[in-house]
Design an enzyme around this catalytic site. Sequence first.
Site, short mmCIF file in Angstrom:
data_model
loop_
_atom_site.label_atom_id
_atom_site.label_comp_id
_atom_site.label_asym_id
_atom_site.label_seq_id
_atom_site.Cartn_x
_atom_site.Cartn_y
_atom_site.Cartn_z
N GLN A 146 0.85 -1.20 0.00
CA GLN A 146 0.00 0.00 0.00
C GLN A 146 0.88 1.25 0.00
OE1 GLN A 146 -3.46 -0.58 3.00
NE2 GLN A 146 -1.97 -2.14 3.53
N HIS A 164 -1.44 1.71 -4.18
CA HIS A 164 -1.82 3.12 -4.04
C HIS A 164 -0.91 4.07 -4.79
CE1 HIS A 164 -4.03 1.90 -0.06
NE2 HIS A 164 -4.72 1.60 -1.14
N THR A 234 0.45 -3.03 8.56
CA THR A 234 -0.76 -2.31 8.11
C THR A 234 -1.84 -2.42 9.17
OG1 THR A 234 -2.50 -2.12 6.44
CG2 THR A 234 -1.53 -4.32 6.73
#
Length: 292
Positions: A146, A164, A234
Site C-alpha cells: 500500500q 496506491h 498495516t
Amino acid sequence: MNLLIYNEYPGKSRKAGKDVFDFCIFRTNTLSYFLLVRLSRRPNAGRRTDNKGGVLVQNARHIVVLTGSGISAESGIPTFRGKDGLWRQYRAEQLATPAAFDRDPRLVWEWYDWRRGIIGAKQPNPGHNVLAGWEKRRASFSIITQNIDGFHQKAGSENVIELHGNIWKVRCTEEGTVFDNNEIPIGNLPPHCPDCGALLRPHVVWFGESLEMGVLSDAFRLSGECDLMFVIGTSALVQPAASLPLAAREAGSVLVEINPDTTPLSPAVDFSFRGASGEILPRIETALKVSG
Ligand code: BJW
C-alpha cells in the site's frame, strides 16, 4: 471479579482453536493485584516463533507479502494512524481526496513535496532487505504494497504491486500520462504537464478513488493463489487492500501478521508476530539460515 483475557501470545495458531488462551488475568474489586494463570499450552507456546516463521517460509510454494506504512516506520517514514501518524496531524479530507486537490492543488502538492523530502532522505530498513532477499531465493514471491515510498524496489525487490501508486510519479490531469519525477523539492508548485500544460497531480490513489483495475485484479489473483501470506505493518483498515488477506485465507492460505499492535485482521490470522518488522523479519531470516 473482572476477567481480562490476555490473548496476544506470539504464535497463536488458528488450528489450535481461537478460544484457547495462554494466559488469563484476573482482577478482583477488593484486591489491588493481578493473578496470572496459565490455562493451556498451545503447540507453539514456549517455542521460538522465529523458527516457526522460518519453517513456514521454507515450506511454502507461493508466498505473498502485503505491506503497509509500518514496514517503513523504522526507516523514519511516518505511518498514517499511529501515535505520530500523518492522520493525527493532518486531515485526510484536506490532503488526500480528489475534492481536496480540486479545491487547493498547491496545498496538496506542498504536502506531497514535504513527504518526498522525507522519503528521499531515508533508506530501506532491514525488513525491506530481508523481503528482497527472499524474492531472489524463491520461485514464487510477490509483494503487494500500500506504500508509495518505493522502498521495496530500492531494497532490490522486483515483483512489487503498488496498490496506491508511487510518490515519485506524477500524472497529467488532462491526458492521464504518467511521468517519473524525482525532483526534491519540486520547482514551481503546483507543477504542470510538459506536453500539454495541464495540472500534474501525484500518481497516488486518494480516498474515494478506484484503484487501477489491472493492479487490483493482479493483487486479488496472487492473494487467491498463495499458500502463505505475510501481512506486515498495516492497520488493515483501508479497503480494498484489507480484503486481500481474507481472500487469501478463503483460498486456504496460511496468514502471518507482523505488527506491534493488534488489528481487525488479528483474530483471523494463523500466526501473530508482535513487534517491529525491521527486527522480526531478520530474526525469521536467521532461523531460515540456521535450518538450512
Ligand atoms: C508497524 C511498525 C513497525 C507501526 N513494524 N508494523 C468499505 C467501507 C467503508 C469505506 C470504504 C469501503 N471501501 C472503500 C471505502 C473507502 C476507503 C476506505 O477504505 N476507507 C476506510 C478508512 C474506511 N477506501 C477508498 O477510498 C479506496 N478506494 C476505493 O475503495 O475505491 C472504490 C470506492 C470508491 C468510492 C467509494 C467507495 C469505494 C482508496 C483508498 C486509498 C488510500 N489512500 C491512502 C493515501 C495514499 C497516498 C499517500 O500516501 O498519500 O493510502 S490513505 C493511507 O491509508 C495510505 C495507506 O496506503 C493506507 C493504509 O494505511 P496503512 O499502511 O495500513 O498505515 P496505518 O498507519 O493505518 O497503519 C500502520 C500499521 O503499522 C499499524 O498497524 C502499526 O501498528 C504498524 N506499525 N510500526 C511493523 N516498525
